[in-house]
Design a protein around this motif. Structure first.
Motif, PDB file in Angstrom:
ATOM      1  N   UNK A  42       0.846  -1.198   0.000  1.00 52.02           N
ATOM      2  CA  UNK A  42       0.000   0.000   0.000  1.00 52.02           C
ATOM      3  C   UNK A  42       0.879   1.245   0.000  1.00 52.02           C
ATOM      4  N   UNK A  43       0.248   2.397  -0.103  1.00 50.64           N
ATOM      5  CA  UNK A  43       1.014   3.638  -0.119  1.00 50.64           C
ATOM      6  C   UNK A  43       1.534   4.026   1.262  1.00 50.64           C
ATOM      7  N   UNK A  44       0.917   3.503   2.314  1.00 55.94           N
ATOM      8  CA  UNK A  44       1.309   3.928   3.661  1.00 55.94           C
ATOM      9  C   UNK A  44       2.767   3.613   3.985  1.00 55.94           C
ATOM     10  N   UNK A  45       3.257   2.377   3.784  1.00 53.43           N
ATOM     11  CA  UNK A  45       4.676   2.123   4.063  1.00 53.43           C
ATOM     12  C   UNK A  45       5.611   2.876   3.114  1.00 53.43           C
ATOM     13  N   UNK A  46       5.135   3.134   1.890  1.00 50.31           N
ATOM     14  CA  UNK A  46       5.950   3.905   0.950  1.00 50.31           C
ATOM     15  C   UNK A  46       6.100   5.334   1.460  1.00 50.31           C
ATOM     16  N   UNK A  47       5.002   5.893   1.942  1.00 50.52           N
ATOM     17  CA  UNK A  47       5.051   7.256   2.480  1.00 50.52           C
ATOM     18  C   UNK A  47       6.010   7.324   3.670  1.00 50.52           C
ATOM     19  N   UNK A  48       5.945   6.311   4.533  1.00 48.76           N
ATOM     20  CA  UNK A  48       6.831   6.285   5.697  1.00 48.76           C
ATOM     21  C   UNK A  48       8.290   6.195   5.268  1.00 48.76           C
ATOM     22  N   UNK A  49       8.550   5.373   4.251  1.00 47.35           N
ATOM     23  CA  UNK A  49       9.914   5.234   3.751  1.00 47.35           C
ATOM     24  C   UNK A  49      10.408   6.527   3.110  1.00 47.35           C
ATOM     25  N   UNK A  50       9.545   7.176   2.334  1.00 51.45           N
ATOM     26  CA  UNK A  50       9.914   8.438   1.693  1.00 51.45           C
ATOM     27  C   UNK A  50      10.243   9.516   2.731  1.00 51.45           C
ATOM     28  N   UNK A  51       9.446   9.560   3.812  1.00 50.86           N
ATOM     29  CA  UNK A  51       9.704  10.547   4.856  1.00 50.86           C
ATOM     30  C   UNK A  51      11.071  10.309   5.501  1.00 50.86           C
ATOM     31  N   UNK A  52      11.410   9.055   5.694  1.00 54.73           N
ATOM     32  CA  UNK A  52      12.717   8.719   6.271  1.00 54.73           C
ATOM     33  C   UNK A  52      13.848   9.122   5.324  1.00 54.73           C
ATOM     34  N   UNK A  53      13.655   8.877   4.040  1.00 51.46           N
ATOM     35  CA  UNK A  53      14.664   9.243   3.053  1.00 51.46           C
ATOM     36  C   UNK A  53      14.796  10.763   2.931  1.00 51.46           C
ATOM     37  N   UNK A  54      13.687  11.465   3.122  1.00 55.15           N
ATOM     38  CA  UNK A  54      13.749  12.919   3.109  1.00 55.15           C
ATOM     39  C   UNK A  54      14.543  13.425   4.310  1.00 55.15           C
ATOM     40  N   UNK A  55      14.313  12.823   5.471  1.00 49.76           N
ATOM     41  CA  UNK A  55      15.042  13.216   6.676  1.00 49.76           C
ATOM     42  C   UNK A  55      16.549  13.027   6.499  1.00 49.76           C
TER      43      UNK A  55
END
Length: 218
Positions: A42-55
């Motif tokens: 789903x998009x939820x784990x992708x969003x979480x991963x993207x936020x981590x990569x942004x950090x």
């Protein structure tokens, strides 16, 4: 570990690997939906991963547009190479004064064999990792844990820069191996000054930076 967290970790590792191996080049815009579909989540784990990569500074998120893979910043390659040269040249000076030179040479030659295999298969991702490991072996051989930790912090930037250079010019695979062979020979000979000059020329050539030493080290 929850399934959601596990999925986010998997996405994080996969997308970060693509960035470091230059499979996702700087400046590319990707979407949560695109990655979710590829990885069957789903998009939820992708969003979480993207936020981590942004950090961590690898991505920049734009609501409703996607995630931009942050390009290598202007001047970053020069700074990374300068820092690496200081650490590697100093490490070789330490090693050539101590008893660990033969052990380091054996480790570097074993790494070179693996580089040949990766080059033969054209695997840029594996080769760029081996390249980073090659230079890391040199720093570790000096036995200073503080400098090793600092160098580890440079490894991912170094790997991404090398992969980017190899994608741009795959013919560099063999020239990098030739340079590495020369560097090992200099370590084996105990020529710390020659190593520093050759390492500077090598890194600047690979990353397309202007030379500071004037002459080719071959």
């Amino acid at each position: 570990m929850s399934k959601l967290h596990s999925a986010a970790e998997q996405v994080y590792r996969e997308v970060k690997e693509r960035i470091l191996s230059a499979a996702l080049p700087g400046g590319e815009l990707i979407s949560e939906g695109e990655i979710a579909a590829e990885m069957g989540t789903s998009r939820t784990p992708v969003r979480e991963a993207f936020l981590r990569l942004e950090t961590e500074g690898w991505m920049r998120l734009y609501p409703k547009r996607g995630a931009l893979v942050v390009p290598v910043a202007d001047g970053e390659a020069e700074h990374v190479v300068a820092a690496r040269l200081l650490l590697e040249a100093d490490a070789v000076r330490v090693v050539t004064r101590g008893p660990g030179r033969a052990e380091l040479v054996r480790a570097l030659r074993a790494n070179l064999e693996a580089q040949h295999e990766a080059a033969d298969s054209g695997d840029v991702a594996v080769f760029s990792g081996l390249d980073a490991d090659f230079h890391g072996l040199i720093v570790r051989a000096a036995g200073n844990p503080l400098l090793v930790d600092f160098y580890v912090g440079l490894r991912e930037r170094q790997r991404r820069m090398t992969a980017r250079s190899l994608v741009r010019d795959p013919l560099q695979l063999n020239s990098i191996i030739d340079d590495h062979t020369r560097l090992v020979d200099l370590v084996d000979a105990g020529d710390a000054d020659g190593f520093a000059t050759a390492d500077d020329v090598h890194m600047r050539r690979v990353h397309g930076l202007p030379r500071t030493t004037g002459e080719d080290a071959r």
